[in-house]
Scaffold this active site. Structure first.
Site, PDB file in Angstrom:
ATOM      1  N   CYS A   2      -8.864  -8.135  18.990  1.00 40.71           N
ATOM      2  CA  CYS A   2      -8.499  -8.864  20.246  1.00 40.71           C
ATOM      3  C   CYS A   2      -6.955  -9.155  20.310  1.00 40.71           C
ATOM      4  CB  CYS A   2      -9.163 -10.161  20.414  1.00 40.71           C
ATOM      5  SG  CYS A   2     -10.968 -10.218  20.466  1.00 40.71           S
ATOM      6  N   CYS A 237      -4.231  -5.309   7.504  1.00 34.95           N
ATOM      7  CA  CYS A 237      -5.142  -4.400   7.891  1.00 34.95           C
ATOM      8  C   CYS A 237      -4.141  -2.953   7.909  1.00 34.95           C
ATOM      9  CB  CYS A 237      -5.697  -4.826   9.132  1.00 34.95           C
ATOM     10  SG  CYS A 237      -6.844  -3.403   9.814  1.00 34.95           S
ATOM     11  N   ASP A 345      -5.439  13.941  14.515  1.00 33.32           N
ATOM     12  CA  ASP A 345      -5.860  12.795  15.049  1.00 33.32           C
ATOM     13  C   ASP A 345      -5.495  11.542  13.839  1.00 33.32           C
ATOM     14  OD1 ASP A 345      -6.699  10.918  16.647  1.00 33.32           O
ATOM     15  OD2 ASP A 345      -8.796  11.701  16.961  1.00 33.32           O
ATOM     16  N   CYS A 382     -16.015  -2.431   8.210  1.00 32.31           N
ATOM     17  CA  CYS A 382     -15.221  -3.530   8.136  1.00 32.31           C
ATOM     18  C   CYS A 382     -15.701  -4.640   8.576  1.00 32.31           C
ATOM     19  CB  CYS A 382     -14.206  -3.050   9.330  1.00 32.31           C
ATOM     20  SG  CYS A 382     -12.622  -4.514   9.489  1.00 32.31           S
ATOM     21  N   CYS A 432      -4.911  -4.218   3.104  1.00 30.20           N
ATOM     22  CA  CYS A 432      -6.312  -4.096   3.009  1.00 30.20           C
ATOM     23  C   CYS A 432      -6.542  -2.465   3.236  1.00 30.20           C
ATOM     24  CB  CYS A 432      -7.025  -4.853   4.254  1.00 30.20           C
ATOM     25  SG  CYS A 432      -8.718  -4.703   4.194  1.00 30.20           S
TER      26      CYS A 432
END
Ligand code: SF4
Length: 458
Positions: A2, A237, A345, A382, A432
Site C-alpha cells: 500500500c 524488500c 521484464d 511473500c 530481503c
C-alpha cells in the site's frame, strides 16, 4: 502493498495528502482514504473505492480544512479484494483518545494476536493492528510508547502513520526496514510519504528516510524521534527495487532507476544472445532494458504500446488480470515484425502477462522471442506484503525448472538475473530475498500453514 502519506500544513493538510496519494497511486488501486483531525477534537476518515481522484466528491462534501491529515492507497494482501474490508485509514477510539491508522505491510501473526491477545475474531491484519495499538495505548497512555511495543508482538512488516486527536502524527517503521517511508520537516510543515518520489513531486527537495525501528512523532511544534529497542537484521524488500517503487524513488539511499539499470547491465553482461532489438515490457521493464541494451550493444526500441489508463495488472484481483492484459498492451508492428526480439521484464510472478504478450507479439510477426528477466526466479511466497502468497501460484514455484517455465510461457529462450547480482545492483549487502531463496528474515515461519492463511479465493 500500500501507500501511506501524512501532512501537518496549516489549514491545507488534506490537499497535501491528496496530492501525495496521487503520486503513490501505483502502490494501490483498490481504495483510497484520508483521515483528518478536526478542531472539535474528533478524527474523521473518508474512504472511497478505486482511484484517489474518486475521493474528491466525498472530500468536497466534508469540506475539511484541517492542519493534520493522513492518507492511504490500498492494495490488499490479507482479507478480501473487495472494497470495505481493510480499507484505510481506520479510526478507533479509546476513552477520550481518537486515532486513525494508515499502514503499509503485512502482519503475519494477525490471527494469533486476534485470538490470544485481543480475544476477538478480526478478518484483516489492519483491524488487528489498530486494535492492538488501542490496547497498548490503554496500558501505556502514550501513542509512541504503544508503537514501541509492536516489534515484541507483531511478526511481519509495517511502515505506518497514526493521527490522533491530541493532535499528533506518529510515523513508524518495523525493525527490519522492509517498506520505504520518508519525511520532511522545514520548521513549519511536516510531510511524509511511502516513497521519496512523492515528496519530490510536490516540490520537497529535503527529506530523509526513517531508519528501521524508528518512530517519529510530531505534535504541531516539535519532532520527537525514538527507536524501538528490539533489533533485527536490516532486510529491505528487494522487490521495491525490482518492481514496486517508482524509478525516481530513493530507498535506503539507492535510486530505484539506477538499481534497475544495473540489474539490466548485469543480466546483459552475462548473456550471449544475437538479436535485432530489445523490447521493454512497459513500464517497469524499461530501466532494466536500458541497462541490458548498454551491456549488449543491441538497440532498444518500443515494441509494445501500453494503455496508460489501465492500472498495474499484478496488483489487481486475479479475476481481472487476463482481460486487462489484452486491453493493456498492443505491439508496434513495424518495430517487431520479422525481428528477433529480446523481451525484457522486471520479474515473472504468475507468468500470465508474459505468456499473453508472447502470443500477441508472435501474432503480429515477431520471429524469435527471447525473454530476459531482471530478477531471479520467484519460487517462494511473500508474507511481508506482496501478493504472491502460495508456491503453486508462482510460475517458477512448485519445483519447476527454468526450462519448464520457458516452455510454459512459449519463449524461444529464457534467462533470469542471479541472486548475487541483486546485491551488486543495489549495492546493499543486506536485503530481503526470501521469495527467491526461501530464507526469510523472520525466523521459524511455517510456510505450509501461512499459505493457507493468506491464500484468497476470489
Ligand atoms: S519475500 Fe520478496 S517480496 Fe516479500 S518482502 Fe522479501 S523480497 Fe520483498
Amino acid at each position: 502493498m500500500c501507500g501511506i502519506a501524512s501532512a501537518y500544513v496549516a489549514r491545507n493538510a488534506v490537499r497535501y495528502v491528496y496530492n501525495l496519494l496521487i503520486e503513490l497511486q501505483h502502490r494501490g488501486q483498490e481504495s483510497a482514504g484520508i483521515a483528518v483531525a478536526t478542531e472539535g477534537g474528533e478524527v474523521k476518515s473518508v474512504v472511497a473505492p478505486g482511484y484517489v481522484h474518486q475521493l474528491l466528491n466525498r472530500l468536497a462534501i466534508d469540506g475539511v480544512f484541517s492542519d493534520y491529515a493522513i492518507g492511504h492507497v490500498r492494495y490488499s494482501t490479507t482479507g478480501s479484494y473487495i472494497y470495505g474490508e481493510g480499507s484505510q485509514p481506520v479510526v478507533v477510539k479509546e476513552g477520550e483518545m481518537r486515532f486513525a491508522l494508515a499502514f503499509n505491510g503485512n502482519i503475519i501473526n494477525y490471527m494469533d494476536i486476534s485470538r490470544d491477545l485481543l480475544k476477538k475474531s478480526y478478518r484483516s491484519d489492519t483491524s488487528v493492528l489498530v486494535e492492538l495499538i488501542k490496547a497498548l495505548y490503554r496500558d501505556y497512555r502514550d501513542l509512541v510508547e504503544a508503537v514501541k511495543q509492536l516489534p515484541y508482538i507483531v511478526r511481519g512488516s509495517y511502515s505506518l502513520a497514526l493521527l490522533s486527536n491530541e493532535p499528533r502524527i506518529v510515523l513508524a517503521k518495523d525493525t527490519y526496514g522492509f517498506k520505504p517511508l520518508a519525511y520532511s520537516y522545514d520548521g513549519n510543515s511536516f510531510i511524509a510519504a511511502s516513497e521519496s518520489s512523492a515528496l519530490d513531486s510536490i516540490g520537497i527537495d529535503l527529506w530523509r528516510e526513517l531508519y528501521p525501528g524508528e518512530i517519529v512523532s510530531f505534535d504541531g511544534s516539535s519532532i520527537e524521534i525514538t527507536k524501538a529497542e528490539r533489533r533485527s537484521r536490516h532486510s529491505p524488500c528487494s522487490f521495491e527495487y525490482i518492481y514496486f517503487s517508482r524509478p525516481d524513488t530513493v530507498f535506503n539511499n539507492v535510486e530505484v532507476h539506477r538499481a534497475r539499470i544495473r540489474m539490466g547491465e548485469l543480466l546483459g553482461g552475462r548473456d550471449d544472445i544475437d538479436a535485432d532489438i530489445i523490447v521493454p515490457v512497459p513500464d517497469s521493464g524499461r530501466s532494466a532494458a536500458i541497462g541490458y541494451s548498454r551491456a549488449t550493444g543491441i538497440p532498444i526500441d518500443e515494441g509494445l504500446m501500453r494503455n496508460r489508463y489501465i492500472g498495474r495488472g499484478f496488483i489487481m484481483p486475479p479475476s481481472q488480470r487476463d482481460q486487462i492484459i489484452d486491453l493493456k498492451y498492443n505491439p508496434i508492428r513495424t518495430s517487431i515484425s520479422g525481428k528477433n526480439i529480446v523481451l525484457v521484464d522486471d520479474s515473472l510472478i504468475r507468468g500470465t502477462t508474459i505468456r499473453r504478450l508472447i502470443r500477441i507479439l508472435r501474432r503480429k510477426g515477431a520471429r524469435e522471442i527471447h525473454v530476459r528477466i531482471a530478477s531471479p526466479p520467484i519460487r517462494y511466497p511473500c508474507f511481508m506484503g506482496i501478493d504472491f502468497p502460495t508456491r503453486r501460484e508462482l510460475i517458477a514455484g512448485g519445483g519447476r525448472s527454468i526450462k519448464d517455465v520457458e516452455r510454459i510461457i512459449g519463449a524461444d529462450s529464457l534467462k533470469y538475473l542471479d541472486v548475487e547480482d541483486l546485491h551488486l545492483a543495489t549495492g546493499l549487502c543486506s536485503l530481503c530475498m526470501a521469495c527467491f531463496t526461501g530464507r526469510y528474515p523472520i525466523k521459524d515461519l511455517n510456510i505450509d500453514r501461512l499459505e493457507k492463511v493468506f491464500y484468497r479465493r476470489v
